[in-house]
Write an enzyme that holds these catalytic residues in place. Sequence first.
Site, mmCIF file in Angstrom:
data_model
loop_
_atom_site.group_PDB
_atom_site.id
_atom_site.type_symbol
_atom_site.label_atom_id
_atom_site.label_comp_id
_atom_site.label_asym_id
_atom_site.label_seq_id
_atom_site.Cartn_x
_atom_site.Cartn_y
_atom_site.Cartn_z
ATOM 1 N N ASP A 233 -4.957 8.050 3.175
ATOM 2 C CA ASP A 233 -4.485 6.732 3.592
ATOM 3 C C ASP A 233 -5.392 6.195 4.714
ATOM 4 O OD1 ASP A 233 -2.871 4.562 3.767
ATOM 5 O OD2 ASP A 233 -1.296 5.545 4.928
ATOM 6 N N ARG B 155 0.624 -9.394 10.836
ATOM 7 C CA ARG B 155 1.881 -8.700 11.091
ATOM 8 C C ARG B 155 3.063 -9.627 10.871
ATOM 9 N NH1 ARG B 155 0.496 -4.720 9.542
ATOM 10 N NH2 ARG B 155 -1.452 -5.794 9.176
ATOM 11 N N LYS C 242 0.805 -1.206 0.000
ATOM 12 C CA LYS C 242 0.000 0.000 0.000
ATOM 13 C C LYS C 242 0.851 1.274 0.000
ATOM 14 C CE LYS C 242 -1.368 1.419 3.779
ATOM 15 N NZ LYS C 242 -1.943 1.627 5.110
ATOM 16 N N THR C 243 1.802 1.324 0.894
ATOM 17 C CA THR C 243 2.633 2.524 0.993
ATOM 18 C C THR C 243 3.415 2.735 -0.296
ATOM 19 O OG1 THR C 243 2.852 2.039 3.330
ATOM 20 C CG2 THR C 243 4.281 3.733 2.451
#
Length: 783
Positions: free
Chosen positions: A225, A614, A33-34
């Site tokens: 975001d 994670r 995403k980033t």
Amino acid sequence: MDNHLTELNIQQREAVTCINGPLMIIAGAGSGKTKVLTTRIAHLMASGVDAFNILALTFTNKAALEMKERIEKILNITEVRNLYIGTFHSVFARILRVEAAHLGYPNNFTIYDTDDSRSVLKTIINELDLDDKHYKPSVIHNRISAAKNALMSPVEYNNDYYIQQEDIKTKRPAIGQIYKTYTDKCFKNGAMDFDDLLLKMHELLKNHPDVLHKYQYKFKYVLIDEYQDTNPVQYQIAKLLAATHENICVVGDDAQSIYSFRGATIENILQFKKDYEDVKIIKLEQNYRSSQTILNAANKIIEHNKNQIQKLLWTENKEGEKIKLVRTMTDNDEGKFVANTIQEKKLRNHYYNNDFAILYRTNAQSRAFEESLRRMGIAYRIYGGMSFYQRKEIKDLLAYLRVVVNPKDEEALKRIINYPARGIGKTTIEKCLTIANEQNTSMYNVLQHAAEHGFKASALESIQNFVTMIRYFQSMLSNTNAYNFAVQVGKHTNIVKELFNDKTTEGLARYENIQELLNSIKEWTEMPSNEDGELGDKSLGSYLQQITLLTDSDNDKEEGDTVKLMTIHAAKGLEFACVFIVGVEEMLFPNVMSINTREELEEERRLFYVATTRAKEKLWLTYANMRYRFGQLVQNEPSRFLQEIPAEYVDKSYAGVGARNQEAENVNRKFRTVEDNFEYNDIKKNSKSQTWNYKQQGKSQPSSYVANNPTRTKNIQHIPSSNFTPSDTSNLKIGQQVEHQKFGFGSVIKIEGSAHNPIATIQFELSGEKKIMLNYAKLRMVE
DNA sequence: GATTGCGCGATTTTT
DNA sequence: TCGCGCAATC
């Protein structure tokens, strides 16, 4: 630029290159995403869009910073500086600073943090003669915050039948009145709280078409975001800003929405499709982070939620190991198991501490892990807890700066008016407040005209000295930069000196914290600004506004090799090679407080999903048969979420009671000597002074632990001499050597206060400088 | 003004 | 259990 595009998969590339019109990107966990967001911004600029016309809003400063850094790698730095990238709050604070006059606010308005807000509320609750045990400021604050995030004014609040019924049911019918008073008071103080930054921004755009047009024209491209975590106000603001160009790109993942208790609503995702007819939706479903096993398990978990946007995450990563399910007898055993396992994996698989994270549902769970990690000599760091800017010494110095910049800031004023003590006592302060209320003016204004209000001579003198000092600071402010100014204030008020003279461990830490604050102001002053006036404002007022919006982790310089302990909320957006999700039990996770409705339970499940995703390589799920909760030993069932993971992904060999942590314990025994060497390394790596990040204020217990620190000392208690008999101190002189039962030996450096209540300042050898009231304290004069 | 003692209440918390 | 906030003491 082009080679950045080739690094992307098809969906990612589409998300980057489709620059015009409304776009919604549903980005699964670990789907890059980033990378997409940053490449998109770079691509926009490469396509000829001016940096000044791009607005990117994130939820955390950390996310904003990461984006900036990544874009800098693609583009040149000056260009990046001109982008508007930041959190909703910090970007809006900047805009509001410029436009404050439209709302009747001063440019130098103060931003109240949560503590300030609660403190104001507490004052109001007491003024209204309500019981602050029942009307708890934190509860009231949440309620007001919820109202603000739903765009509900005090008037609307008071006219809303449903809300009123709710407040009557909880026996807090006065909340509406408190809300109204609070709003008025903030306005009078020239202050906005966190929620106001959003609310006032909305008000600004809504009620001032010229301002709206200005920013609509400026921000031709808007990116948001973590869209699943936006609340209704943020939604409305985004809609207003993007209304002309409709170049709005939102990125989110409904499966990772975990902040609904703060007013966030996934509705915004659904509504987005309705608001923009020609919306384009792109799903990023390839995961680059986790093993197949972990990802499949996560997919299966989230499938149990009814409300979700269909998507299936997949990965080309290796299948990886099974998820290990671990049962222990007690919470302490759980701690031991985790510490032992970390040790084992470090030795056997050559992991670093940095590769491990221990994730829990509630902060209270951290203790068992701290203890066992400490015992094993494994360096760790706890996230969460008190932030740097919440520390008393920091807030004190900042309060001076705040008053100078905005004298209407009553919270700050009350904080410093008698600190350090200058003879303006409770009675005097009360009187000022009463007068200020009666005359509908600020407390500072009353102080300025104190002579007209009949204070007794001594109080009047103290007040006038105080006002003179603040005026002196104000005049100084125009001739120097924020850093020099802050240093001068620290000096002039004796705050710095006082902390310097305090030689206790806590005192030392406080002194270092102040130095750290001054350093940060210096750094900020020297930081280059952009070509646009708004971001180049290096005034103290601008500094104070931005500083309030920072959190602990924003100061977090990378420090050493540590195992990370944090709540799952705090772990969002992060990734680790090895993850322990601990306390996976009914009542804890899902938490007792959140099992009553489907919505609550689904949010807990999303939380579990976030935690699971994670992990890159290894994942442990642990639970204990028994644990202490609120001092009571309770038995919990394993979490219902565990049954939602298909057996094929799980290794249950650790889940039998007998077998529990045998293997790890053996390893531990075997490597004990090696472990000691590791411990030494950990000390070296981690023993650079970590002056903040203490879990609780005033405790000399660093949350980043330095293994077996031999220098850690208890405060040495003075043992009084055998001939200790209190002397008559009525004619105590400066320079007299004295002994105090607790503080030990010292010499008198100052005597002040009135004749019937003298106060001596004594420099003690061991305990630093103290103020002693001679009427009470027993002092022995030393010849 | 600063320290001790007791009673109470106790999720998560990007800002 | 444990930490804190407020009231009573020195």
